[in-house]
Design a protein around this motif. Structure first.
Motif, short mmCIF file in Angstrom:
data_model
loop_
_atom_site.label_atom_id
_atom_site.label_comp_id
_atom_site.label_asym_id
_atom_site.label_seq_id
_atom_site.Cartn_x
_atom_site.Cartn_y
_atom_site.Cartn_z
N ALA A 63 0.84 -1.20 0.00
CA ALA A 63 0.00 0.00 0.00
C ALA A 63 0.88 1.26 0.00
CB ALA A 63 -0.93 -0.01 1.21
N ARG A 64 1.94 1.25 0.78
CA ARG A 64 2.86 2.41 0.80
C ARG A 64 3.58 2.55 -0.53
NH1 ARG A 64 5.62 3.66 6.53
NH2 ARG A 64 3.67 3.81 7.69
N PHE A 65 3.90 1.44 -1.14
CA PHE A 65 4.57 1.43 -2.43
C PHE A 65 3.71 2.13 -3.49
CE2 PHE A 65 5.40 -0.94 -6.46
CZ PHE A 65 6.71 -0.52 -6.66
N LEU A 66 2.41 2.03 -3.35
CA LEU A 66 1.47 2.61 -4.31
C LEU A 66 1.11 4.06 -4.01
CD1 LEU A 66 -1.01 -0.37 -4.75
CD2 LEU A 66 0.56 0.51 -6.45
N GLU A 67 1.59 4.62 -2.89
CA GLU A 67 1.21 5.97 -2.48
C GLU A 67 1.46 7.02 -3.55
OE1 GLU A 67 3.14 6.90 1.20
OE2 GLU A 67 1.52 6.03 2.39
N SER A 68 2.52 6.89 -4.30
CA SER A 68 2.86 7.91 -5.29
C SER A 68 2.02 7.82 -6.57
CB SER A 68 4.35 7.83 -5.64
OG SER A 68 4.65 6.59 -6.23
N TYR A 69 1.16 6.83 -6.65
CA TYR A 69 0.30 6.65 -7.82
C TYR A 69 -1.11 7.11 -7.50
CZ TYR A 69 3.98 3.95 -10.04
OH TYR A 69 5.17 3.57 -10.61
N PRO A 70 -1.89 7.48 -8.52
CA PRO A 70 -3.29 7.86 -8.28
C PRO A 70 -4.11 6.66 -7.81
CG PRO A 70 -2.82 7.78 -10.63
CD PRO A 70 -1.52 7.57 -9.92
N GLN A 95 0.53 3.46 -16.50
CA GLN A 95 0.97 3.55 -15.11
C GLN A 95 1.18 2.17 -14.50
OE1 GLN A 95 -2.41 5.92 -14.06
NE2 GLN A 95 -1.17 7.77 -13.80
N LEU A 96 0.31 1.22 -14.85
CA LEU A 96 0.44 -0.13 -14.32
C LEU A 96 1.69 -0.81 -14.87
CD1 LEU A 96 -0.84 -2.26 -12.46
CD2 LEU A 96 -2.02 -3.15 -14.48
N THR A 97 1.97 -0.61 -16.14
CA THR A 97 3.17 -1.21 -16.72
C THR A 97 4.43 -0.64 -16.06
OG1 THR A 97 3.26 0.38 -18.55
CG2 THR A 97 2.12 -1.68 -18.97
N GLU A 98 4.39 0.65 -15.76
CA GLU A 98 5.52 1.29 -15.07
C GLU A 98 5.67 0.73 -13.66
OE1 GLU A 98 5.71 5.50 -12.98
OE2 GLU A 98 5.73 5.70 -15.16
N LEU A 99 4.57 0.60 -12.98
CA LEU A 99 4.58 0.08 -11.61
C LEU A 99 5.11 -1.35 -11.55
CD1 LEU A 99 3.63 0.29 -8.56
CD2 LEU A 99 1.51 -0.73 -9.36
N GLN A 122 6.71 -2.91 -13.94
CA GLN A 122 7.90 -3.05 -14.78
C GLN A 122 7.76 -4.19 -15.78
OE1 GLN A 122 11.33 -3.19 -12.20
NE2 GLN A 122 10.95 -1.13 -11.43
N ILE A 123 6.64 -4.15 -16.49
CA ILE A 123 6.34 -5.11 -17.53
C ILE A 123 5.91 -4.34 -18.78
CG2 ILE A 123 5.74 -7.01 -15.98
CD1 ILE A 123 2.80 -6.32 -16.39
N SER A 124 5.84 -5.00 -19.90
CA SER A 124 5.42 -4.34 -21.14
C SER A 124 3.90 -4.19 -21.18
CB SER A 124 5.88 -5.15 -22.35
OG SER A 124 5.14 -6.36 -22.43
N ALA A 125 3.45 -3.31 -22.06
CA ALA A 125 2.01 -3.13 -22.25
C ALA A 125 1.39 -4.44 -22.77
CB ALA A 125 1.74 -1.99 -23.21
N LYS A 126 2.11 -5.14 -23.63
CA LYS A 126 1.61 -6.42 -24.17
C LYS A 126 1.39 -7.42 -23.04
CE LYS A 126 2.68 -9.96 -27.58
NZ LYS A 126 3.58 -10.40 -28.65
N THR A 127 2.32 -7.49 -22.11
CA THR A 127 2.17 -8.39 -20.96
C THR A 127 1.00 -7.96 -20.09
OG1 THR A 127 4.53 -8.88 -20.97
CG2 THR A 127 3.34 -9.34 -18.93
N THR A 128 0.84 -6.65 -19.91
CA THR A 128 -0.28 -6.14 -19.12
C THR A 128 -1.61 -6.55 -19.74
OG1 THR A 128 1.04 -4.25 -18.40
CG2 THR A 128 -1.35 -4.06 -18.17
N TYR A 129 -1.75 -6.36 -21.04
CA TYR A 129 -2.98 -6.76 -21.71
C TYR A 129 -3.20 -8.27 -21.62
CZ TYR A 129 -3.63 -2.06 -23.57
OH TYR A 129 -3.83 -0.71 -23.69
N GLY A 130 -2.14 -9.05 -21.65
CA GLY A 130 -2.26 -10.49 -21.48
C GLY A 130 -2.78 -10.87 -20.11
N ILE A 131 -2.31 -10.17 -19.09
CA ILE A 131 -2.78 -10.41 -17.72
C ILE A 131 -4.26 -10.05 -17.61
CG2 ILE A 131 -2.57 -9.62 -15.32
CD1 ILE A 131 0.46 -9.29 -15.88
N VAL A 132 -4.64 -8.95 -18.24
CA VAL A 132 -6.05 -8.53 -18.22
C VAL A 132 -6.91 -9.58 -18.93
CG1 VAL A 132 -7.70 -6.84 -19.12
CG2 VAL A 132 -5.57 -6.07 -18.05
N LYS A 133 -6.49 -9.99 -20.11
CA LYS A 133 -7.26 -10.96 -20.90
C LYS A 133 -7.41 -12.30 -20.18
CE LYS A 133 -7.65 -12.86 -25.52
NZ LYS A 133 -7.10 -12.90 -26.87
N SER A 134 -6.36 -12.70 -19.44
CA SER A 134 -6.41 -13.97 -18.72
C SER A 134 -7.28 -13.90 -17.47
CB SER A 134 -5.00 -14.41 -18.34
OG SER A 134 -4.50 -13.58 -17.31
#
Length: 71
Positions: free
Chosen positions: A8-15, A22-26, A28-40
């Motif tokens: 929770a403290r780690f996320l304090e600097s994010y909205p 922002q999630l990919t930055e947090l 540290q994964i690619s946008a393609k990987t992020t969309y894969g996680i969402v799709k799964s």
């Protein structure tokens, strides 16, 4: 400090609600990987128009479940 509190403290600097970039930055994964996680279905999200949004509680839940599967 407990893991949940640390995360929770780690996320304090994010909205309160993150977009894909922002999630990919947090995570540290690619946008393609992020969309894969969402799709799964591994992470919950909200779809606003054509974009995905990730409230912090959804991210914390994803991190907790993901950590639990690595034990």
């Amino acid at each position: 400090m407990e893991k949940q509190e640390y995360r929770a403290r780690f996320l304090e600097s994010y909205p309160d609600v993150l977009n894909v970039k922002q999630l990919t930055e947090l995570l540290q994964i690619s946008a393609k990987t992020t969309y894969g996680i969402v799709k799964s279905g591994k992470i919950q999200c909200l779809k606003v128009g054509r974009e995905y949004r990730f409230p912090k509680p959804f991210i914390l839940e994803f991190l907790e479940v993901d950590q639990g599967s690595k034990k």
